[in-house]
Design an enzyme around this catalytic site. Sequence first.
Site, mmCIF file in Angstrom:
data_model
loop_
_atom_site.group_PDB
_atom_site.id
_atom_site.type_symbol
_atom_site.label_atom_id
_atom_site.label_comp_id
_atom_site.label_asym_id
_atom_site.label_seq_id
_atom_site.Cartn_x
_atom_site.Cartn_y
_atom_site.Cartn_z
ATOM 1 N N GLU A 61 0.902 -1.098 0.037
ATOM 2 C CA GLU A 61 -0.030 -0.005 0.023
ATOM 3 C C GLU A 61 1.010 1.314 0.027
ATOM 4 O O GLU A 61 0.356 2.275 -0.399
ATOM 5 C CB GLU A 61 -0.804 -0.139 1.257
ATOM 6 C CG GLU A 61 -2.115 -1.093 1.181
ATOM 7 C CD GLU A 61 -1.549 -2.525 1.544
ATOM 8 O OE1 GLU A 61 -0.862 -2.716 2.212
ATOM 9 O OE2 GLU A 61 -2.072 -3.332 0.529
ATOM 10 N N CYS A 83 9.013 -3.079 6.052
ATOM 11 C CA CYS A 83 9.782 -4.360 6.266
ATOM 12 C C CYS A 83 9.311 -5.624 5.763
ATOM 13 O O CYS A 83 8.026 -5.962 6.255
ATOM 14 C CB CYS A 83 10.095 -4.566 7.715
ATOM 15 S SG CYS A 83 11.298 -5.805 7.959
ATOM 16 N N HIS A 91 4.387 -15.341 -1.600
ATOM 17 C CA HIS A 91 3.972 -13.854 -1.377
ATOM 18 C C HIS A 91 5.077 -12.904 -1.173
ATOM 19 O O HIS A 91 4.849 -11.938 -1.462
ATOM 20 C CB HIS A 91 2.809 -13.923 -0.237
ATOM 21 C CG HIS A 91 2.250 -12.599 -0.313
ATOM 22 N ND1 HIS A 91 2.049 -11.812 0.873
ATOM 23 C CD2 HIS A 91 1.417 -12.186 -1.276
ATOM 24 C CE1 HIS A 91 1.152 -10.856 0.412
ATOM 25 N NE2 HIS A 91 0.776 -11.071 -0.678
HETATM 26 N N1 LIG Z 1 4.053 -10.124 4.426
HETATM 27 C C1 LIG Z 1 4.305 -8.665 4.650
HETATM 28 C C2 LIG Z 1 3.307 -7.705 3.960
HETATM 29 N N2 LIG Z 1 2.144 -8.247 3.420
HETATM 30 C C3 LIG Z 1 1.003 -7.517 3.440
HETATM 31 C C4 LIG Z 1 0.939 -6.639 2.155
HETATM 32 O O1 LIG Z 1 1.953 -5.797 2.090
HETATM 33 C C5 LIG Z 1 -0.431 -5.971 1.944
HETATM 34 O O2 LIG Z 1 -0.686 -4.989 2.971
HETATM 35 C C6 LIG Z 1 -1.482 -7.020 1.799
HETATM 36 O O3 LIG Z 1 -1.215 -8.093 0.758
HETATM 37 C C7 LIG Z 1 -2.718 -6.422 1.473
HETATM 38 O O4 LIG Z 1 -2.610 -5.564 0.381
HETATM 39 N N3 LIG Z 1 3.358 -6.572 4.176
HETATM 40 C C8 LIG Z 1 4.644 -5.998 4.746
HETATM 41 O O5 LIG Z 1 4.845 -4.721 4.751
HETATM 42 N N4 LIG Z 1 5.382 -6.772 5.112
HETATM 43 C C9 LIG Z 1 5.566 -8.261 5.161
HETATM 44 O O6 LIG Z 1 6.287 -8.946 5.750
HETATM 45 C C1 LIG Z 2 6.034 -11.430 2.789
HETATM 46 C C2 LIG Z 2 4.986 -12.182 3.037
HETATM 47 O O1 LIG Z 2 3.936 -11.770 2.570
HETATM 48 C C3 LIG Z 2 5.156 -13.365 4.319
HETATM 49 O O2 LIG Z 2 5.101 -12.554 5.475
HETATM 50 C C4 LIG Z 2 3.498 -13.857 3.982
HETATM 51 O O3 LIG Z 2 4.097 -15.223 4.667
HETATM 52 P P1 LIG Z 2 3.678 -16.714 4.155
HETATM 53 O O4 LIG Z 2 4.491 -16.343 2.740
HETATM 54 O O5 LIG Z 2 4.156 -17.656 5.053
HETATM 55 O O6 LIG Z 2 2.131 -16.683 3.907
#
Ligand SMILES: Nc1c(NC[C@H](O)[C@H](O)[C@H](O)CO)[nH]c(=O)[nH]c1=O
Ligand SMILES: CC(=O)[C@@H](O)COP(=O)(O)O
Length: 169
Positions: A61, A83, A91
């Site tokens: 976002e 981070c 993902h």
């Molecule tokens: N896994 C992490 C995320 N995941 C969330 C995505 O950034 C996003 O908010 C979601 O997919 C909804 O659109 N975000 C981080 O900042 N750090 C991560 O480790």
């Molecule tokens: C970077 C990510 O989206 C991660 O934290 C999501 O964790 P997972 O791949 O185990 O679902």
Amino acid sequence: MAGTETHYTLPRPTFDEAPKLLIVVAPYYKDIADDLIAGAKAEIEAAGATWEIVEVPGALEVPTAIRIADRTADFDGYVALGCVIRGETTHYETVCNDSSRALSTLGLAGLCIGNGILTVENRDQAVVRAAVDQQNKGGGAAAAALHLIALGRKWTGGEKQVGFRPVGA
Ligand SMILES: Nc1c(NC[C@H](O)[C@H](O)[C@H](O)CO)[nH]c(=O)[nH]c1=O
Ligand SMILES: CC(=O)[C@@H](O)COP(=O)(O)O
């Protein structure tokens, strides 16, 4: 240790008129984000600039929030902070690649953005990179934005450059 080599840092830019920057942070890992924010604020203030800060849910976002701010407000530059730590699925690649690509696209449209979104394998790597007294990536991202703002002013006399907005809008 990989990633800890010292590298050349440009001299801090100076400004006749204080730039205003927006820090856009995804506090997905709050303690890491807090260190990144501290570094960014310190760097902005050391340059005589000012900052505002907003939070978004995650790294994906951050670019959208910057786009919204640039369309509706009057910031000279942006610091993207967050981070992303690898999990079990792919993902991680999506979040890293899509957030960084979007920030680069906004930059190529003329926005002055420093990217301080950490993309790491584990929390230990994040802690070292966020810590102000260690790699201070938040400060580095703020410095990058400040340098781009100074560059933009070099040839335009400080006139704000429009991003996506039609000329004259
Ligand atoms: N896994 C992490 C995320 N995941 C969330 C995505 O950034 C996003 O908010 C979601 O997919 C909804 O659109 N975000 C981080 O900042 N750090 C991560 O480790
Ligand atoms: C970077 C990510 O989206 C991660 O934290 C999501 O964790 P997972 O791949 O185990 O679902």
